[in-house]
Design a protein around this motif. Sequence first.
Motif, PDB file in Angstrom:
ATOM      1  N   TYR A   1      12.816  40.062  60.305  1.00 51.01           N
ATOM      2  CA  TYR A   1      12.884  39.517  61.669  1.00 51.01           C
ATOM      3  C   TYR A   1      13.038  40.607  62.731  1.00 51.01           C
ATOM      4  CZ  TYR A   1      12.735  34.595  60.481  1.00 51.01           C
ATOM      5  OH  TYR A   1      12.315  33.354  60.077  1.00 51.01           O
ATOM      6  N   PRO A   2      13.989  41.560  62.615  1.00 54.05           N
ATOM      7  CA  PRO A   2      14.036  42.618  63.631  1.00 54.05           C
ATOM      8  C   PRO A   2      12.782  43.484  63.633  1.00 54.05           C
ATOM      9  CG  PRO A   2      15.609  43.055  61.865  1.00 54.05           C
ATOM     10  CD  PRO A   2      15.118  41.670  61.674  1.00 54.05           C
ATOM     11  N   LEU A   3      12.156  43.676  62.449  1.00 55.78           N
ATOM     12  CA  LEU A   3      10.896  44.428  62.413  1.00 55.78           C
ATOM     13  C   LEU A   3       9.811  43.693  63.196  1.00 55.78           C
ATOM     14  CD1 LEU A   3       9.037  46.675  61.360  1.00 55.78           C
ATOM     15  CD2 LEU A   3       8.719  45.290  59.270  1.00 55.78           C
ATOM     16  N   PHE A   4       9.699  42.394  62.982  1.00 58.94           N
ATOM     17  CA  PHE A   4       8.687  41.601  63.679  1.00 58.94           C
ATOM     18  C   PHE A   4       8.953  41.594  65.184  1.00 58.94           C
ATOM     19  CE2 PHE A   4       6.988  37.468  65.116  1.00 58.94           C
ATOM     20  CZ  PHE A   4       5.665  37.658  64.771  1.00 58.94           C
ATOM     21  N   GLY A   5      10.224  41.404  65.586  1.00 60.87           N
ATOM     22  CA  GLY A   5      10.548  41.420  67.017  1.00 60.87           C
ATOM     23  C   GLY A   5      10.316  42.773  67.640  1.00 60.87           C
ATOM     24  N   LEU A   6      10.636  43.837  66.878  1.00 57.95           N
ATOM     25  CA  LEU A   6      10.455  45.185  67.406  1.00 57.95           C
ATOM     26  C   LEU A   6       8.975  45.501  67.589  1.00 57.95           C
ATOM     27  CD1 LEU A   6      12.025  47.696  68.252  1.00 57.95           C
ATOM     28  CD2 LEU A   6      11.922  48.501  65.899  1.00 57.95           C
ATOM     29  N   LEU A   7       8.138  45.078  66.665  1.00 63.27           N
ATOM     30  CA  LEU A   7       6.699  45.320  66.793  1.00 63.27           C
ATOM     31  C   LEU A   7       6.128  44.601  68.013  1.00 63.27           C
ATOM     32  CD1 LEU A   7       5.568  45.092  63.064  1.00 63.27           C
ATOM     33  CD2 LEU A   7       5.796  47.156  64.475  1.00 63.27           C
ATOM     34  N   ILE A   8       6.565  43.370  68.256  1.00 66.25           N
ATOM     35  CA  ILE A   8       6.095  42.655  69.445  1.00 66.25           C
ATOM     36  C   ILE A   8       6.553  43.365  70.713  1.00 66.25           C
ATOM     37  CG2 ILE A   8       6.289  40.492  70.726  1.00 66.25           C
ATOM     38  CD1 ILE A   8       6.525  39.039  68.102  1.00 66.25           C
ATOM     39  N   SER A   9       7.845  43.758  70.743  1.00 65.95           N
ATOM     40  CA  SER A   9       8.362  44.448  71.932  1.00 65.95           C
ATOM     41  C   SER A   9       7.658  45.778  72.146  1.00 65.95           C
ATOM     42  CB  SER A   9       9.874  44.675  71.779  1.00 65.95           C
ATOM     43  OG  SER A   9      10.556  43.447  71.671  1.00 65.95           O
ATOM     44  N   GLU A  10       7.396  46.506  71.062  1.00 61.41           N
ATOM     45  CA  GLU A  10       6.708  47.788  71.183  1.00 61.41           C
ATOM     46  C   GLU A  10       5.280  47.594  71.698  1.00 61.41           C
ATOM     47  OE1 GLU A  10       7.061  49.275  67.272  1.00 61.41           O
ATOM     48  OE2 GLU A  10       9.052  50.145  67.568  1.00 61.41           O
ATOM     49  N   ALA A  11       4.651  46.546  71.223  1.00 61.17           N
ATOM     50  CA  ALA A  11       3.288  46.289  71.698  1.00 61.17           C
ATOM     51  C   ALA A  11       3.282  45.995  73.187  1.00 61.17           C
ATOM     52  CB  ALA A  11       2.692  45.123  70.926  1.00 61.17           C
TER      53      ALA A  11
ATOM     54  N   ILE B   1      13.088  41.600  74.937  1.00 60.75           N
ATOM     55  CA  ILE B   1      13.915  40.449  74.588  1.00 60.75           C
ATOM     56  C   ILE B   1      13.529  39.880  73.226  1.00 60.75           C
ATOM     57  CG2 ILE B   1      12.449  38.689  75.632  1.00 60.75           C
ATOM     58  CD1 ILE B   1      16.303  38.878  75.747  1.00 60.75           C
ATOM     59  N   PHE B   2      12.293  40.080  72.783  1.00 64.11           N
ATOM     60  CA  PHE B   2      11.889  39.618  71.458  1.00 64.11           C
ATOM     61  C   PHE B   2      12.682  40.329  70.365  1.00 64.11           C
ATOM     62  CE2 PHE B   2       8.163  38.488  73.995  1.00 64.11           C
ATOM     63  CZ  PHE B   2       7.949  37.187  73.571  1.00 64.11           C
ATOM     64  N   THR B   3      12.890  41.647  70.536  1.00 65.12           N
ATOM     65  CA  THR B   3      13.696  42.392  69.562  1.00 65.12           C
ATOM     66  C   THR B   3      15.134  41.923  69.570  1.00 65.12           C
ATOM     67  OG1 THR B   3      12.281  44.333  69.836  1.00 65.12           O
ATOM     68  CG2 THR B   3      14.461  44.693  68.896  1.00 65.12           C
ATOM     69  N   VAL B   4      15.675  41.732  70.780  1.00 64.22           N
ATOM     70  CA  VAL B   4      17.066  41.298  70.895  1.00 64.22           C
ATOM     71  C   VAL B   4      17.267  39.940  70.220  1.00 64.22           C
ATOM     72  CG1 VAL B   4      18.850  40.600  72.536  1.00 64.22           C
ATOM     73  CG2 VAL B   4      17.475  42.641  72.986  1.00 64.22           C
ATOM     74  N   MET B   5      16.368  39.006  70.459  1.00 63.28           N
ATOM     75  CA  MET B   5      16.515  37.673  69.867  1.00 63.28           C
ATOM     76  C   MET B   5      16.291  37.704  68.359  1.00 63.28           C
ATOM     77  SD  MET B   5      14.931  35.021  72.690  1.00 63.28           S
ATOM     78  CE  MET B   5      13.299  35.715  72.602  1.00 63.28           C
ATOM     79  N   ALA B   6      15.341  38.509  67.897  1.00 63.34           N
ATOM     80  CA  ALA B   6      15.092  38.599  66.466  1.00 63.34           C
ATOM     81  C   ALA B   6      16.298  39.186  65.733  1.00 63.34           C
ATOM     82  CB  ALA B   6      13.839  39.427  66.200  1.00 63.34           C
ATOM     83  N   MET B   7      16.904  40.230  66.323  1.00 59.70           N
ATOM     84  CA  MET B   7      18.110  40.801  65.727  1.00 59.70           C
ATOM     85  C   MET B   7      19.240  39.777  65.672  1.00 59.70           C
ATOM     86  SD  MET B   7      18.353  44.628  67.354  1.00 59.70           S
ATOM     87  CE  MET B   7      17.224  45.945  66.912  1.00 59.70           C
ATOM     88  N   ALA B   8      19.427  39.049  66.759  1.00 65.82           N
ATOM     89  CA  ALA B   8      20.500  38.051  66.811  1.00 65.82           C
ATOM     90  C   ALA B   8      20.282  36.969  65.767  1.00 65.82           C
ATOM     91  CB  ALA B   8      20.572  37.435  68.206  1.00 65.82           C
ATOM     92  N   TYR B   9      19.039  36.536  65.623  1.00 67.21           N
ATOM     93  CA  TYR B   9      18.737  35.493  64.630  1.00 67.21           C
ATOM     94  C   TYR B   9      19.025  36.006  63.221  1.00 67.21           C
ATOM     95  CZ  TYR B   9      16.112  32.018  61.980  1.00 67.21           C
ATOM     96  OH  TYR B   9      15.746  31.046  61.088  1.00 67.21           O
TER      97      TYR B   9
END
Length: 828
Positions: free
Chosen positions: A171-181, A208-216
């Motif tokens: 989940y944090p990897l997926f959120g981080l990739l979206i935020s990086e993109a 915010i995608f990374t932040v929410m993915a990490m929190a989840y």
Amino acid sequence: MDLNRLALAITTTLSLCLGLVVYQRAPDRVWNRLYALHTFAVSMWTLLNYLIQSAGTTGMAELWLRLTHPVVAVVVCTCLDFAWAFPEQIDYVFDAKRWALYGAGAAAALTGLAPGLVVSLTLQHDYVSVKFGLVYALFTAFVAVSLASADVVLARKALGLRGVQRVQAFYPLFGLLISEAIALVTMVVIPIGWQTTVYAKWGSVGYIFTVMAMAYAIAKHRLMRPELALQRLATYVFAAGTVVTVAAAVVRIIPPYVERLRIPVLAATTMIGLIMGLLLVALYERVKDSLDNIFSGNRHRPTAEEDTSGNILRTLDVTELLPLVARSLYETLGARHVTVYVWDPEANSYRRRAYEPGEAPSSVLDTIPADNLAVRAITGDGAILAREDVMRFRSLHEARPLIAEMDRLDAHLLAPMVWEDELIGLALVGDKRSGAMYSSDDIAYLSQMIPQASLALRNAELYQQTARLKDYNESILREMDNAVVVVDADQRIVVYNPAAERLFEIPVSDAIGQSLDTLPWGLAESIRSALVSDRLQPGQRFDIEASDGRQVPLACSVSPLGGPGQKHEGAVAVVSDLTLIQELEHERQEAERLSLIRLISAGMAHEIRNPLVAIRTFAELAPRRLDDPEFRSNFLTVAVQEINRIDKLVSDLLTLSKPADAVVEPMDVNEICASVVRSVAARAEAKNLTVRLQTTPLDQNPLGDPDRAQQAVMNLISNAVEAEPEGGEISLVTESTTNEDGAPVVKVRVRNWGSYIPPEQMEDIFRPFYSGKPKGIGLGLAISQTIVEEHGGQLTVTSTREQGTEFVVELPLQPVTAPILSSGEPRP
């Protein structure tokens, strides 16, 4: 406030709130602390971007812009540090790589002070246009390398870890990739390609995608599998798109018809809205269900009821049940292994009873002590213990030893088998063979299956106990010497043991299920009486005739089945053959009679020999000294005394063995006692003894022979006078009372305070010719006891060193039919 600033404000607030919530969830976790610091830096970053967009001068805009660099450095460093620690490390170790990371972050933060960071900065209508210098490229390189490192670390963990930890890394990897993109496009590609920073602020908003993915990944109690989340997202998007398309088509098609039919616009709009609402909701649910079925491939796991009730609950053999439970969990959950332990009270531990697949390796424990840490963790609430829940939500001082213990047990899930608040077993489930995590459906299945397995285990244990008890009872009935017959309420024989077959000479096949009349008449009547009675009927005796013509004496005890006042379910009869008992009783009586004869013969021989010796001595001297007057006088005196002594002995023996003619008349007990006291007064005075008489007026007198009763009391008083030391005291008391059965009696108590009879002599003192006195014959107490028993009473004695010796004569006061004195053999 325009959309850009609103997005920045929402991102700032949301990041800060998520950080506080996650930190409060488990503040002692390294991930939670890093996440809280990370989200605080993200909030500061988006706040600074908001200030940049709101700046009124280029100087203020440049100040806020330069401050973003140390804040972004913190964001990047904490992001990579989080990737290193999450999700398998619960302790923080500040090693060399972290020194290097934060050192590089500090150097990157200093770029905010570099003069060449900003080439130009202009305030436009709705954004700030910035041109960066070479220093910004260095800062961008640091950010890119750090985030790429975080991507690599999380990607390796997503591929290398198993279970929930794999999903947590995804989940944090997926959120981080979206935020990086988003950041790459808005903060690098567009500024370099189009020479504008109008969209740069969306780089911080996209984080915010990374932040929410990490929190989840950190705080969600039950994570959703990533592929399932994507499937559901695609399902919702497609279903919503279909509904919107249909709604748009309806809105476009319906109005012309409304105008053509001249229907009021308000009524038409209301009606169309209601119809479309109902249809679109139904359409949305139908489309979503169809897509769910397509993605799931119409594969449905068998329900817990199908899997356990159909197979496990029907299994009543523990040796088959527990492997079946282990196999069901192994196959349904896809676990690498499943071990089932059952409580062993003798060993005070849980013993392994099943393992799947196949034979358990040596690393699997044979027993788990009751005080094991993992066992104690599930004993309280009885909930399933999951390793990832321990890692994520328990306090750090609890998590460390508990995780270590679960790793030692190789248990990913620990399911308690509880029955009536008692932990009767454990199911240890390893991680999945596929490496995936256990889903909510898996946990729900386990939660439903384990209670039913607990019920099946208890049923199987009770069944085995019942079977053992049945076998035990049947063995008892089979080996019993007594006949046992049980009939039901319809007077049909339901239990008939081999002893009954031998005794009644009726085969079992001819007795079971037959009427009560099949049994001997006496037994049948006793059982019928018990069926209409609420009481046990013991000791009923009757005879039956054996096949060889001899009479067999029987004793029968019958008890109704069912409590008092309840309808009887039947009766049970226990019949004993008294043939052997009667033979033994006859032999015992014969042995006692012979023993008594020997005792009396020996006593008589001893007592008669002494006077005969004296007479014989004088007779042998008579031929030589007959002319001596003194000799003749002594001879006559001694001969008369010794003959009188023999005569008294014979009289006492006759009294002991055969009572005189029966006399039944009221006896004045008080007068008898007074007469006895008068008779012994002289002897008592000679020894300086005090004899106290205390009588109680009696409303009713016992019946019997006063002379013999006086003789019994006289013997007791005489013994007391002889046993009491000089100067002592003897008491004679009469009283009217009741015995243990509540019947009225009169008691005569004879106590002397100075004598003591040891306990080992209590039974001997009533035997004929037993005496503790040098000149005693030993018949007095035996005669007293015989007389008292002839009157229907009893004679008892108590003796202590402190209270002396007391003889108690108890005589009944109820009328006694003559003759109360019966002849018979003397009582020893």
